[in-house]
Write a protein that holds these residues in place. Structure first.
Motif, PDB file in Angstrom:
ATOM      1  N   SER A  32       0.844  -1.211   0.000  1.00 40.90           N
ATOM      2  CA  SER A  32       0.000   0.000   0.000  1.00 40.90           C
ATOM      3  C   SER A  32       0.876   1.255   0.000  1.00 40.90           C
ATOM      4  O   SER A  32       1.782   1.394   0.814  1.00 40.90           O
ATOM      5  CB  SER A  32      -0.910   0.005   1.229  1.00 40.90           C
ATOM      6  OG  SER A  32      -1.561   1.251   1.336  1.00 40.90           O
ATOM      7  N   MET A  36      -4.734   5.954  -2.217  1.00 37.75           N
ATOM      8  CA  MET A  36      -6.210   5.935  -2.184  1.00 37.75           C
ATOM      9  C   MET A  36      -6.724   6.660  -0.942  1.00 37.75           C
ATOM     10  O   MET A  36      -7.623   7.500  -1.025  1.00 37.75           O
ATOM     11  CB  MET A  36      -6.689   4.469  -2.224  1.00 37.75           C
ATOM     12  CG  MET A  36      -8.186   4.291  -2.403  1.00 37.75           C
ATOM     13  SD  MET A  36      -8.758   4.741  -4.043  1.00 37.75           S
ATOM     14  CE  MET A  36      -9.958   5.998  -3.668  1.00 37.75           C
ATOM     15  N   ALA A  95      -6.734   1.761   5.086  1.00 38.78           N
ATOM     16  CA  ALA A  95      -5.385   1.221   5.318  1.00 38.78           C
ATOM     17  C   ALA A  95      -5.337  -0.270   5.020  1.00 38.78           C
ATOM     18  O   ALA A  95      -6.323  -0.991   5.205  1.00 38.78           O
ATOM     19  CB  ALA A  95      -4.990   1.473   6.768  1.00 38.78           C
ATOM     20  N   VAL A  97      -4.082  -2.946   6.661  1.00 38.67           N
ATOM     21  CA  VAL A  97      -3.597  -3.297   8.003  1.00 38.67           C
ATOM     22  C   VAL A  97      -3.104  -4.740   7.982  1.00 38.67           C
ATOM     23  O   VAL A  97      -3.815  -5.625   7.488  1.00 38.67           O
ATOM     24  CB  VAL A  97      -4.736  -3.163   9.030  1.00 38.67           C
ATOM     25  CG1 VAL A  97      -4.221  -3.446  10.450  1.00 38.67           C
ATOM     26  CG2 VAL A  97      -5.393  -1.791   8.956  1.00 38.67           C
ATOM     27  N   ASP A  99      -2.779  -8.331   8.961  1.00 41.62           N
ATOM     28  CA  ASP A  99      -3.669  -9.201   9.739  1.00 41.62           C
ATOM     29  C   ASP A  99      -2.926  -9.869  10.896  1.00 41.62           C
ATOM     30  O   ASP A  99      -3.538 -10.237  11.891  1.00 41.62           O
ATOM     31  CB  ASP A  99      -4.273 -10.278   8.838  1.00 41.62           C
ATOM     32  CG  ASP A  99      -5.284  -9.698   7.873  1.00 41.62           C
ATOM     33  OD1 ASP A  99      -6.037  -8.792   8.304  1.00 41.62           O
ATOM     34  OD2 ASP A  99      -5.322 -10.113   6.703  1.00 41.62           O
ATOM     35  N   PRO A 125      -5.547  -6.986  16.117  1.00 43.57           N
ATOM     36  CA  PRO A 125      -6.938  -6.556  16.284  1.00 43.57           C
ATOM     37  C   PRO A 125      -7.473  -6.015  14.965  1.00 43.57           C
ATOM     38  O   PRO A 125      -6.705  -5.491  14.149  1.00 43.57           O
ATOM     39  CB  PRO A 125      -6.845  -5.444  17.335  1.00 43.57           C
ATOM     40  CG  PRO A 125      -5.415  -5.018  17.343  1.00 43.57           C
ATOM     41  CD  PRO A 125      -4.598  -6.187  16.897  1.00 43.57           C
ATOM     42  N   PHE A 143     -12.852  -1.044   3.218  1.00 46.83           N
ATOM     43  CA  PHE A 143     -12.373  -1.417   1.894  1.00 46.83           C
ATOM     44  C   PHE A 143     -12.182  -2.931   1.894  1.00 46.83           C
ATOM     45  O   PHE A 143     -12.008  -3.542   2.949  1.00 46.83           O
ATOM     46  CB  PHE A 143     -11.043  -0.723   1.575  1.00 46.83           C
ATOM     47  CG  PHE A 143     -11.217   0.589   0.857  1.00 46.83           C
ATOM     48  CD1 PHE A 143     -11.704   1.689   1.534  1.00 46.83           C
ATOM     49  CD2 PHE A 143     -10.906   0.716  -0.497  1.00 46.83           C
ATOM     50  CE1 PHE A 143     -11.883   2.902   0.876  1.00 46.83           C
ATOM     51  CE2 PHE A 143     -11.068   1.926  -1.156  1.00 46.83           C
ATOM     52  CZ  PHE A 143     -11.563   3.018  -0.473  1.00 46.83           C
ATOM     53  N   ALA A 144     -12.220  -3.538   0.742  1.00 45.44           N
ATOM     54  CA  ALA A 144     -11.925  -4.960   0.639  1.00 45.44           C
ATOM     55  C   ALA A 144     -10.975  -5.137  -0.534  1.00 45.44           C
ATOM     56  O   ALA A 144     -11.307  -4.773  -1.664  1.00 45.44           O
ATOM     57  CB  ALA A 144     -13.203  -5.763   0.419  1.00 45.44           C
ATOM     58  N   ALA A 145      -9.790  -5.633  -0.246  1.00 44.55           N
ATOM     59  CA  ALA A 145      -8.807  -5.900  -1.305  1.00 44.55           C
ATOM     60  C   ALA A 145      -8.887  -7.387  -1.619  1.00 44.55           C
ATOM     61  O   ALA A 145      -8.543  -8.215  -0.782  1.00 44.55           O
ATOM     62  CB  ALA A 145      -7.419  -5.519  -0.818  1.00 44.55           C
TER      63      ALA A 145
HETATM   64  O1  PMT Z   1      -2.639   2.569  -0.703  1.00 45.37           O
HETATM   65  P1  PMT Z   1      -2.775   2.371  -2.195  1.00 45.37           P
HETATM   66  O2  PMT Z   1      -1.465   1.971  -2.843  1.00 45.37           O
HETATM   67  O3  PMT Z   1      -3.421   3.566  -2.862  1.00 45.37           O
HETATM   68  O4  PMT Z   1      -3.748   1.112  -2.446  1.00 45.37           O
HETATM   69  C1  PMT Z   1      -5.084   1.189  -2.081  1.00 45.37           C
HETATM   70  C2  PMT Z   1      -5.549  -0.108  -1.405  1.00 45.37           C
HETATM   71  C3  PMT Z   1      -5.524  -1.248  -2.422  1.00 45.37           C
HETATM   72  C4  PMT Z   1      -4.655  -0.453  -0.214  1.00 45.37           C
HETATM   73  C5  PMT Z   1      -7.007   0.196  -0.895  1.00 45.37           C
HETATM   74  O5  PMT Z   1      -7.828   0.518  -1.983  1.00 45.37           O
HETATM   75  C6  PMT Z   1      -7.583  -1.001  -0.117  1.00 45.37           C
HETATM   76  O6  PMT Z   1      -8.132  -1.950  -0.668  1.00 45.37           O
HETATM   77  N1  PMT Z   1      -7.454  -0.944   1.238  1.00 45.37           N
HETATM   78  C7  PMT Z   1      -7.815  -2.073   2.133  1.00 45.37           C
HETATM   79  C8  PMT Z   1      -6.732  -3.104   2.089  1.00 45.37           C
HETATM   80  C9  PMT Z   1      -7.035  -4.262   3.001  1.00 45.37           C
HETATM   81  O7  PMT Z   1      -6.319  -4.492   3.948  1.00 45.37           O
HETATM   82  O8  PMT Z   1      -8.128  -4.971   2.716  1.00 45.37           O
HETATM   83  P2  PMT Z   1      -8.640  -6.232   3.534  1.00 45.37           P
HETATM   84  O9  PMT Z   1      -9.676  -6.835   2.646  1.00 45.37           O
HETATM   85  O10 PMT Z   1      -7.511  -7.088   4.008  1.00 45.37           O
HETATM   86  O11 PMT Z   1      -9.312  -5.600   4.829  1.00 45.37           O
HETATM   87  C10 PMT Z   1     -10.698  -5.294   4.896  1.00 45.37           C
HETATM   88  C11 PMT Z   1     -10.938  -4.049   5.710  1.00 45.37           C
HETATM   89  O12 PMT Z   1     -10.622  -4.273   7.084  1.00 45.37           O
HETATM   90  C12 PMT Z   1     -10.149  -2.817   5.280  1.00 45.37           C
HETATM   91  O13 PMT Z   1     -11.005  -1.700   5.401  1.00 45.37           O
HETATM   92  C13 PMT Z   1      -9.010  -2.745   6.298  1.00 45.37           C
HETATM   93  O14 PMT Z   1      -8.598  -1.406   6.523  1.00 45.37           O
HETATM   94  C14 PMT Z   1      -9.692  -3.318   7.535  1.00 45.37           C
HETATM   95  N2  PMT Z   1      -8.796  -4.005   8.492  1.00 45.37           N
HETATM   96  C15 PMT Z   1      -8.177  -5.171   8.148  1.00 45.37           C
HETATM   97  C16 PMT Z   1      -7.415  -5.848   9.074  1.00 45.37           C
HETATM   98  C17 PMT Z   1      -7.253  -5.286  10.374  1.00 45.37           C
HETATM   99  N3  PMT Z   1      -6.511  -5.894  11.293  1.00 45.37           N
HETATM  100  N4  PMT Z   1      -7.857  -4.128  10.689  1.00 45.37           N
HETATM  101  C18 PMT Z   1      -8.624  -3.478   9.769  1.00 45.37           C
HETATM  102  O15 PMT Z   1      -9.182  -2.416  10.075  1.00 45.37           O
END
Ligand code: PMT
Length: 219
Positions: A32, A36, A95, A97, A99, A125, A143-145
């Motif tokens: 990241s 974004m 962010a 974050v 896991d 967490p 967000f969901a990546a």
């Molecule tokens: O930063 P860039 O280079 O511009 O790229 C943008 C991006 C691809 C990072 C962004 O668009 C994006 O998808 N961000 C979320 C990335 C992510 O960690 O996705 P996830 O599917 O693993 O997590 C789902 C959600 O839970 C996210 O909102 C994340 O912030 C949140 N999360 C996840 C794990 C954790 N321990 N705590 C969280 O809050």
């Protein structure tokens, strides 16, 4: 000129990666760039919001008018979010974050010895789920990546984490998502969805914020 759709609103955004220390000189992280999340902070500020940006380590300038709090690890990001979450109207978790973190961070630099080595990891967490579990909670957007089955996994996160909205990006598409200047989002809420096709991240940020304002006012 941006319409002041968010005048009088307080908005918190997380952006960038987290870094989980292995020893004093090494860490695990992800790709990241923060682009974004910073685009969202810039767009929200231009729409009149009071913006707090909780940022992992990135090489980006703070958008004008935005209050930025720098953190490194997921635990530090959670602490910074919780310290300021009380009177936020909207929370957007952009962010990436980590896991997991290292179970036991070494005090000194780990020396090389055997041919292979293992690192024990423990779950971090979930910042987004922690915010969404509050009562009252801000309008909470995740967000969901994903790399496959984008809608299934995004809708699962929407339900499981008790979110108001989730913006999914398919991070397997070259030129979009992590560290790219462009992105494309599929936004889901309980009763609907909308596609925001590929474009630059600031345009997408404006489109996503407009959707948030629309659904926050008419759930
Ligand atoms: O930063 P860039 O280079 O511009 O790229 C943008 C991006 C691809 C990072 C962004 O668009 C994006 O998808 N961000 C979320 C990335 C992510 O960690 O996705 P996830 O599917 O693993 O997590 C789902 C959600 O839970 C996210 O909102 C994340 O912030 C949140 N999360 C996840 C794990 C954790 N321990 N705590 C969280 O809050």
């Amino acid at each position: 000129f941006a319409p002041k759709l968010l005048a009088g609103s307080k908005l918190m955004i997380t952006a960038g990666p987290t870094r989980e220390a292995i020893d004093p000189v090494r860490y695990i992280s992800n790709h990241s760039s923060g682009k974004m999340g910073y685009a969202l902070a810039q767009a929200a500020s231009a729409m009149g919001a009071e913006v707090t940006l909780v940022s992992g380590p990135v090489n980006l300038a703070t958008p004008a008018g935005v209050k930025r709090i720098n953190v490194e690890s997921a635990q530090q990001m959670l602490d910074a979010v919780l310290a300021d979450i009380n009177d936020q109207d909207i929370f957007i978790g952009c962010a990436a974050v980590a896991d997991y973190r290292i179970a036991e961070v070494a005090e000194g630099k780990i020396k090389k010895s055997s041919e292979t080595m293992s690192l024990a990891l423990v779950r971090n967490p979930d910042i987004l789920a922690t915010v969404a579990a509050r009562n009252p909670k801000p309008f909470t957007v995740g967000f969901a990546a994903e790399t496959h089955e984008v809608e299934t996994y995004a809708r699962d996160k929407l339900q499981r984490k008790n979110l108001d909205m989730i913006a999914a990006n398919d991070v397997s598409i070259p030129g979009l998502g992590f560290n790219a200047d462009q992105n494309a989002l599929r936004v889901f809420w309980q009763s609907g969805a909308e596609d925001l096709p590929a474009t630059d991240k600031l345009t997408l940020a404006n489109q996503l914020l407009s959707l948030i304002v629309k659904h926050k006012n008419n759930p």
